[in-house]
Design a protein around this motif. Structure first.
Motif, mmCIF file in Angstrom:
data_model
loop_
_atom_site.group_PDB
_atom_site.id
_atom_site.type_symbol
_atom_site.label_atom_id
_atom_site.label_comp_id
_atom_site.label_asym_id
_atom_site.label_seq_id
_atom_site.Cartn_x
_atom_site.Cartn_y
_atom_site.Cartn_z
ATOM 1 N N VAL A 45 -1.517 -5.107 -3.124
ATOM 2 C CA VAL A 45 -0.269 -4.582 -3.676
ATOM 3 C C VAL A 45 0.668 -5.717 -4.070
ATOM 4 O O VAL A 45 1.325 -5.671 -5.117
ATOM 5 N N GLU A 46 0.752 -6.739 -3.239
ATOM 6 C CA GLU A 46 1.607 -7.884 -3.556
ATOM 7 C C GLU A 46 1.164 -8.539 -4.865
ATOM 8 O O GLU A 46 1.997 -8.902 -5.708
ATOM 9 N N GLN A 47 -0.135 -8.683 -5.042
ATOM 10 C CA GLN A 47 -0.662 -9.304 -6.256
ATOM 11 C C GLN A 47 -0.525 -8.386 -7.471
ATOM 12 O O GLN A 47 -0.306 -8.850 -8.591
ATOM 13 N N LYS A 48 -0.641 -7.095 -7.260
ATOM 14 C CA LYS A 48 -0.603 -6.111 -8.347
ATOM 15 C C LYS A 48 0.815 -5.835 -8.833
ATOM 16 O O LYS A 48 1.077 -5.783 -10.044
ATOM 17 N N ASP A 116 -3.121 7.720 3.888
ATOM 18 C CA ASP A 116 -4.022 6.587 3.703
ATOM 19 C C ASP A 116 -3.182 5.341 3.468
ATOM 20 O O ASP A 116 -2.367 5.311 2.538
ATOM 21 N N TYR A 117 -3.366 4.313 4.298
ATOM 22 C CA TYR A 117 -2.524 3.115 4.191
ATOM 23 C C TYR A 117 -2.609 2.485 2.806
ATOM 24 O O TYR A 117 -1.587 2.105 2.226
ATOM 25 N N ASP A 118 -3.806 2.368 2.260
ATOM 26 C CA ASP A 118 -3.983 1.746 0.947
ATOM 27 C C ASP A 118 -3.151 2.454 -0.119
ATOM 28 O O ASP A 118 -2.472 1.813 -0.927
ATOM 29 N N ASP A 119 -3.217 3.789 -0.113
ATOM 30 C CA ASP A 119 -2.475 4.569 -1.111
ATOM 31 C C ASP A 119 -0.971 4.501 -0.864
ATOM 32 O O ASP A 119 -0.176 4.444 -1.810
ATOM 33 N N ALA A 120 -0.583 4.500 0.412
ATOM 34 C CA ALA A 120 0.845 4.464 0.744
ATOM 35 C C ALA A 120 1.493 3.162 0.277
ATOM 36 O O ALA A 120 2.573 3.174 -0.320
ATOM 37 N N VAL A 121 0.825 2.027 0.527
ATOM 38 C CA VAL A 121 1.423 0.761 0.102
ATOM 39 C C VAL A 121 1.342 0.595 -1.418
ATOM 40 O O VAL A 121 2.213 -0.043 -2.022
ATOM 41 N N ASP A 122 0.327 1.194 -2.039
ATOM 42 C CA ASP A 122 0.264 1.145 -3.500
ATOM 43 C C ASP A 122 1.448 1.915 -4.088
ATOM 44 O O ASP A 122 2.074 1.469 -5.056
ATOM 45 N N PHE A 123 1.785 3.050 -3.478
ATOM 46 C CA PHE A 123 2.965 3.802 -3.913
ATOM 47 C C PHE A 123 4.217 2.958 -3.767
ATOM 48 O O PHE A 123 5.064 2.902 -4.672
ATOM 49 N N MET A 124 4.359 2.301 -2.622
ATOM 50 C CA MET A 124 5.548 1.493 -2.380
ATOM 51 C C MET A 124 5.677 0.377 -3.402
ATOM 52 O O MET A 124 6.774 0.087 -3.893
ATOM 53 N N GLY A 125 4.555 -0.256 -3.735
ATOM 54 C CA GLY A 125 4.586 -1.307 -4.738
ATOM 55 C C GLY A 125 4.966 -0.777 -6.105
ATOM 56 O O GLY A 125 5.773 -1.386 -6.822
ATOM 57 N N TRP A 126 4.386 0.375 -6.447
ATOM 58 C CA TRP A 126 4.696 1.001 -7.740
ATOM 59 C C TRP A 126 6.169 1.403 -7.812
ATOM 60 O O TRP A 126 6.835 1.164 -8.823
ATOM 61 N N TYR A 127 6.680 2.005 -6.735
ATOM 62 C CA TYR A 127 8.069 2.468 -6.733
ATOM 63 C C TYR A 127 9.022 1.281 -6.824
ATOM 64 O O TYR A 127 10.027 1.330 -7.556
ATOM 65 N N ALA A 128 8.719 0.207 -6.102
ATOM 66 C CA ALA A 128 9.563 -0.994 -6.166
ATOM 67 C C ALA A 128 9.536 -1.590 -7.569
ATOM 68 O O ALA A 128 10.550 -2.118 -8.051
ATOM 69 N N ASP A 129 8.396 -1.507 -8.223
ATOM 70 C CA ASP A 129 8.271 -2.013 -9.585
ATOM 71 C C ASP A 129 9.162 -1.214 -10.530
ATOM 72 O O ASP A 129 9.840 -1.786 -11.396
ATOM 73 N N VAL A 130 9.189 0.101 -10.354
ATOM 74 C CA VAL A 130 10.066 0.956 -11.159
ATOM 75 C C VAL A 130 11.529 0.621 -10.862
ATOM 76 O O VAL A 130 12.361 0.537 -11.770
ATOM 77 N N SER A 131 11.850 0.408 -9.585
ATOM 78 C CA SER A 131 13.220 0.065 -9.198
ATOM 79 C C SER A 131 13.654 -1.240 -9.847
ATOM 80 O O SER A 131 14.795 -1.385 -10.293
#
Length: 201
Positions: A45-48, A116-131
C-alpha cells in the motif's frame, strides 16, 4: 486418531492466529514480526498509494484496535438492545457500507472484504490518496488524514471537527501514534521479513 484430529484442527488454529489482534499494539516492529503478512500488505500500500506504513497502523489502531470483525455497538430502544447497529461501519478500517461500495466501484476490487487486512489497508491507502488529491492533505499528515477519514471529505472541508473537541483529541492521539510507529520502524524495517509461503495455511 489424535494425529488426525490435530491435522483437522490445524487450519482452524492458524486462521484464528491470523485474525487475532497483535499481542503488543504499542510497537510496530513487534506487530509485523508477529504478523509478517501484514507487513507485506502495508508495504504494498505504501508503494502503491504513498501512504506511510506508520499512518496506516495509527488509523487502524484507532478505528478497530486491529480487530478484523470490529463493529459499532447495537442500537437500543427504551434501554432494550436492538439487533441493528448504530452504524454499518465494520472491519479493520471501520468502513461504512456506502463508502466500501464507493471504493470497490472506483478501484474494481469487487472481491474486497472489510475483515481482510490486505483489503482494509488498500482502502486506507486509496482513501488517503483521494484526500490528498481533492483536499491537499499530505499523506504524512496523520492528524488531518484521520479527520478527513472520520468526517468524510465534505465534513473536513466544512471543518465539522471544530465542534467536536473529543475528535480533535483523538486525531492528536492518532498523530502521536503515527510518529511513535515511524520511529520504531526506522530501527527495524530493514530486518522485517516477508511472510512464509505457507502462511496462513
Amino acid at each position: 486418531m489424535q494425529r488426525i484430529c490435530l491435522f483437522l484442527m490445524l487450519p482452524l488454529l492458524l486462521a484464528s492466529c491470523a485474525t487475532a489482534p497483535p499481542s503488543n499494539v504499542e510497537n510496530a516492529c513487534r506487530i509485523f514480526r508477529e504478523k509478517p503478512d501484514w507487513f507485506d500488505a502495508s508495504l504494498t500500500v505504501e508503494q502503491k498509494y504513498g501512504l506511510p506504513i506508520q499512518v496506516q497502523l495509527a488509523i487502524m489502531r484507532q478505528e478497530s484496535s486491529f480487530r478484523h470483525n470490529a463493529a459499532p455497538p447495537r442500537d437500543s430502544f427504551l434501554g432494550i438492545p436492538m439487533w441493528w447497529r448504530v452504524s454499518s461501519a465494520y472491519g479493520y478500517a471501520q468502513v461504512k457500507d456506502e463508502t466500501w461500495d464507493w471504493y470497490k466501484d472506483r478501484t474494481g476490487n469487487w472481491g474486497a472484504d472489510r475483515d481482510d487486512y490486505d483489503d482494509a489497508v488498500d482502502f486506507m491507502g486509496w482513501y488517503a490518496d483521494v484526500s490528498q488529491k481533492t483536499l491537499g492533505i499530505s499523506k504524512w499528515d496523520a492528524y488531518n488524514q484521520y479527520l478527513a477519514y472520520h468526517e468524510g471529505h465534505g465534513g473536513w472541508q466544512r471543518k465539522t471537527y471544530n465542534s467536536k473537541g473529543w475528535l480533535v483529541s483523538v486525531a492528536r492521539k492518532v498523530d502521536a501514534n503515527a510518529r511513535m510507529y515511524g520511529e520504531q520502524l526506522r530501527s527495524c524495517r530493514h530486518s522485517l521479513k516477508s511472510s512464509p509461503w505457507w502462511w496462513p495455511f
